[in-house]
Design a protein around this motif. Structure first.
Motif, PDB file in Angstrom:
ATOM      1  N   ARG A 241       0.803  -1.231   0.000  1.00 22.27           N
ATOM      2  CA  ARG A 241       0.000   0.000   0.000  1.00 22.27           C
ATOM      3  C   ARG A 241       0.835   1.280   0.000  1.00 22.27           C
ATOM      4  NH1 ARG A 241      -5.301   2.076   2.153  1.00 22.27           N
ATOM      5  NH2 ARG A 241      -4.820   4.098   3.090  1.00 22.27           N
ATOM      6  N   PRO A 242       1.860   1.422   0.829  1.00 22.42           N
ATOM      7  CA  PRO A 242       2.592   2.691   0.859  1.00 22.42           C
ATOM      8  C   PRO A 242       3.328   3.046  -0.429  1.00 22.42           C
ATOM      9  CG  PRO A 242       2.942   1.475   2.900  1.00 22.42           C
ATOM     10  CD  PRO A 242       2.271   0.553   1.942  1.00 22.42           C
ATOM     11  N   PHE A 243       3.543   2.068  -1.328  1.00 25.67           N
ATOM     12  CA  PHE A 243       4.241   2.361  -2.573  1.00 25.67           C
ATOM     13  C   PHE A 243       3.365   3.063  -3.599  1.00 25.67           C
ATOM     14  CE2 PHE A 243       7.832  -0.561  -1.599  1.00 25.67           C
ATOM     15  CZ  PHE A 243       8.865   0.231  -2.069  1.00 25.67           C
ATOM     16  N   GLY A 244       2.043   2.919  -3.503  1.00 24.96           N
ATOM     17  CA  GLY A 244       1.238   3.577  -4.521  1.00 24.96           C
ATOM     18  C   GLY A 244      -0.204   3.122  -4.540  1.00 24.96           C
ATOM     19  N   GLN A 245      -0.913   3.556  -5.570  1.00 23.24           N
ATOM     20  CA  GLN A 245      -2.337   3.292  -5.705  1.00 23.24           C
ATOM     21  C   GLN A 245      -2.598   1.888  -6.257  1.00 23.24           C
ATOM     22  OE1 GLN A 245      -4.548   5.355  -4.573  1.00 23.24           O
ATOM     23  NE2 GLN A 245      -3.207   7.133  -4.209  1.00 23.24           N
ATOM     24  N   PHE A 246      -3.668   1.282  -5.781  1.00 18.75           N
ATOM     25  CA  PHE A 246      -4.057  -0.062  -6.219  1.00 18.75           C
ATOM     26  C   PHE A 246      -4.848   0.022  -7.526  1.00 18.75           C
ATOM     27  CE2 PHE A 246      -4.105  -1.882  -1.590  1.00 18.75           C
ATOM     28  CZ  PHE A 246      -2.725  -1.947  -1.603  1.00 18.75           C
TER      29      PHE A 246
ATOM     30  N   SER B  37       9.700  -3.627 -15.240  1.00 24.45           N
ATOM     31  CA  SER B  37       9.585  -2.213 -14.884  1.00 24.45           C
ATOM     32  C   SER B  37       8.162  -1.698 -14.716  1.00 24.45           C
ATOM     33  CB  SER B  37      10.280  -1.356 -15.955  1.00 24.45           C
ATOM     34  OG  SER B  37       9.604  -1.455 -17.196  1.00 24.45           O
ATOM     35  N   ARG B  38       7.131  -2.544 -14.932  1.00 16.11           N
ATOM     36  CA  ARG B  38       5.759  -2.039 -14.894  1.00 16.11           C
ATOM     37  C   ARG B  38       4.892  -2.853 -13.939  1.00 16.11           C
ATOM     38  NH1 ARG B  38       3.868  -1.774 -21.020  1.00 16.11           N
ATOM     39  NH2 ARG B  38       4.976  -3.772 -21.148  1.00 16.11           N
ATOM     40  N   ARG B  39       3.868  -2.187 -13.403  1.00 19.94           N
ATOM     41  CA  ARG B  39       2.966  -2.805 -12.427  1.00 19.94           C
ATOM     42  C   ARG B  39       1.631  -3.137 -13.090  1.00 19.94           C
ATOM     43  NH1 ARG B  39       6.216  -4.562 -10.891  1.00 19.94           N
ATOM     44  NH2 ARG B  39       7.838  -3.343 -11.843  1.00 19.94           N
ATOM     45  N   GLY B  40       0.857  -4.054 -12.495  1.00 20.91           N
ATOM     46  CA  GLY B  40      -0.443  -4.406 -13.057  1.00 20.91           C
ATOM     47  C   GLY B  40      -0.934  -5.760 -12.613  1.00 20.91           C
ATOM     48  N   TYR B  41      -1.474  -6.530 -13.561  1.00 19.12           N
ATOM     49  CA  TYR B  41      -2.012  -7.866 -13.280  1.00 19.12           C
ATOM     50  C   TYR B  41      -2.050  -8.637 -14.582  1.00 19.12           C
ATOM     51  CZ  TYR B  41      -6.548  -6.203 -15.142  1.00 19.12           C
ATOM     52  OH  TYR B  41      -7.556  -5.712 -15.938  1.00 19.12           O
TER      53      TYR B  41
ATOM     54  N   THR C 269       1.743  -3.029  -6.838  1.00 20.05           N
ATOM     55  CA  THR C 269       2.473  -1.782  -6.555  1.00 20.05           C
ATOM     56  C   THR C 269       3.945  -2.000  -6.193  1.00 20.05           C
ATOM     57  OG1 THR C 269       1.833  -1.839  -4.213  1.00 20.05           O
ATOM     58  CG2 THR C 269       0.423  -0.555  -5.696  1.00 20.05           C
ATOM     59  N   SER C 270       4.309  -3.138  -5.659  1.00 19.99           N
ATOM     60  CA  SER C 270       5.672  -3.332  -5.155  1.00 19.99           C
ATOM     61  C   SER C 270       6.679  -3.211  -6.293  1.00 19.99           C
ATOM     62  CB  SER C 270       5.796  -4.701  -4.493  1.00 19.99           C
ATOM     63  OG  SER C 270       4.838  -4.837  -3.456  1.00 19.99           O
TER      64      SER C 270
END
Length: 536
Positions: free
Chosen positions: A145-150, A487-491, A455-456
């Motif tokens: 959570r502290p790293f960014g938006q879900f 390098s990218r976040r997601g699912y 987010t991690s």
């Protein structure tokens, strides 16, 4: 140092919100009374599913909630009723196992309190039976959570084509606020602010994460199969401890049991973590616990490196290759062999192995030192240099993954091959996206899809080179690796049909602000009977 308290009195008082109103930080994150965290559903079965909510009272007295299940979102066609208790024993969380429901149908549900107030309406479904031609799953992992938006949760929750969500763990992180990351994104604070170790710590951490509207939305819209990884306990957990649990932090088993109880209170996980879920004749999902139940302690590659080339040579030919080392334990290995063979014999077209850690080998290429940024810290430099030295000795750097247990991995792949399974492996934990092809004695056995984090941070936190350059270098050095994104976040989503399985990685444009925007996707396809993926 933490103050001494009467734990029984504290747990009773904090249950269902008795102490929360006098703690402003908590009150700002979630309501002090009533239905505080929306609704959820999980652990679906044939004609059955578990429904969840949290209800807090001003007195902490247990209350009985009425539960209704309907065929429509307006809750006008009620088909089942039940009850669930919210009280001190579970810190206000309430669950009920609803049975006798229609197979494979979308259903809606809600809870009603004794005073007549009602929860939001949630949507769920049971496992389908019989012939099934298509199914789509969303897979998520590693949400700090502290790293960014879900944003990944929000994007998946807004879709109409998903049947189920699988969470591969690291649903929460145990660290004290300001540890990982050192700078918390404003508005993404966590509770408690200390490292979590006791039952009330773990409960508050889940509650602060579940206060997020995107996480509430994905739970309310889809049933979830949730398995734990290490950060639901402490970093690099194994069956007898964890890297992030020191002797001065108390008894490990007490901490582990507190973490388990909180996980089951918030995520509806069954008592036995390894389970099989059959979706008609199309798919069996087999969930594994590679983290806590049977895992032997990770080997210390750093200690071997201190012995230079001779130390690494001894490591590579010694305990690292021991046939007795295990990630699953003998009981779970036997269960997996029986269930995957049974799935094939009963006619399921696909076998999805849902587990925590990357199965493929990732070797650090020689040029990786050039990818470090000019301000790289000593830890990142040491990690990369160590990875290069290990790779030159034929050892993958990540001993916490399956690569740290090569003979256990060989046994699992042999089990898949012997069963004649059409296996797809999914993994989380690493924060990066991966695509591997696995073989046993030269024959294709399974494709593996690793999901990037919500987010991690991935490699981009320490490596500042062009991601395309990093991808090419890691692929070239790692046999079996067909593609990666670091390098990218997601699912990701998995779409199953009798003929093929398709993986689609969904990459969010940002986690710095609330946004539904995505960037360039990637896809891969496995044809039935081929047991290996190709990029699409």
């Amino acid at each position: 140092m933490r103050p001494a308290i009467d734990r029984r009195a504290f747990l009773t008082a904090t249950a269902a919100g008795l102490i929360l109103p006098v703690r402003p930080a908590l009150a700002r994150m979630w309501a002090p009374s009533g239905f505080t965290h929306n609704v959820a559903s999980g652990h679906p079965g044939p004609a059955a599913v578990t429904l969840w909510t949290r209800y807090a009272t001003a007195t902490g007295v247990a209350v009985t909630l009425k539960v209704e299940v309907a065929e429509d979102s307006g809750m006008s066609r009620i088909i089942a009723r039940g009850e669930a208790v919210a009280g001190a024993e579970t810190w206000g969380t309430a669950q009920v196992r609803m049975t006798g429901l229609p197979d494979g149908r979308w259903l809606w549900f809600r809870f009603t309190a004794p005073d007549g107030t009602q929860s939001p309406v949630g949507r769920t479904r049971t496992l389908p039976a019989g012939k099934l031609d298509q199914l789509k799953l969303a897979v998520v992992s590693c949400s700090n959570r502290p790293f960014g938006q879900f944003n990944a949760y929000a994007h998946a929750a807004a879709r109409d084509d998903i049947d189920l969500v699988i969470h591969l763990g690291d649903y929460i992180y145990e660290y004290a606020q300001g540890t990982y990351p050192t700078a918390v994104m404003p508005g993404r604070e966590i509770l408690p602010t200390n490292e979590i170790m006791m039952i009330d710590d773990y409960r508050q951490r889940y509650a602060s994460y579940r206060a997020d509207p995107a996480l509430q939305a994905i739970h309310a819209r889809f049933p979830m199969i949730a398995i734990w990884d290490d950060h639901e306990f402490a970093n690099d957990t194994w069956k007898g401890g964890a890297e992030n649990h020191q002797a001065n932090e108390g008894d490990w088993m007490m901490r582990r049991d507190a973490a388990l109880k909180a996980h089951r209170e918030w995520l509806m996980t069954p008592e036995r973590p390894w389970q099989r879920y059959d979706f008609g004749n199309l798919l069996s999902i087999l969930t594994l616990d590679t983290r806590m139940s049977g895992r032997d302690k990770q080997l210390d590659l750093g200690n071997a490196m201190r012995g230079g080339a001779d130390g690494l040579k001894a490591f590579a030919s010694g305990e690292w290759q021991s046939p007795t080392r295990t990630l699953l334990g003998t009981e779970q290995e036997a269960w997996f062999a029986s269930e995957i063979a049974s799935s094939v014999k009963s006619g399921q077209r696909w076998q999805l192995v849902a587990q925590q850690v990357v199965m493929g080998d990732i070797f650090t290429p020689k040029q990786a030192a050039e990818w470090l940024g000019p301000d790289a810290d000593a830890r990142a430099i040491g990690y990369v240099r160590g990875g290069i030295a290990a790779a030159q000795a034929g050892i993958p750097g990540a001993q916490d993954m399956w690569s740290g247990y090569p003979q256990a991995r060989r046994r699992l792949l042999k089990t898949m091959a012997d069963a004649g399974a059409n296996s797809i492996v999914i993994s989380g934990d690493s924060h990066n996206a991966w695509a591997f092809n696995h073989s046993f004695d030269g024959k294709p056995v399974a494709a593996e899809f690793g999901v990037q984090s919500v987010t991690s941070p991935g490699y981009e936190q320490a490596l500042k080179a062009d991601p395309a350059v990093i991808r090419a270098g890691v692929i070239a050095s790692s046999p079996g690796l067909a593609w990666c994104d670091t390098s990218r976040r997601g699912y990701l989503t998995l779409s199953f049909s009798p003929a093929e399985t398709r993986c689609d990685w969904v990459f969010m444009d940002t986690i710095q602000t609330v946004s539904m925007a995505t960037t360039t996707p990637q896809a891969a396809v496995v044809r039935h009977g081929k047991r290996q993926m190709t990029l699409a």
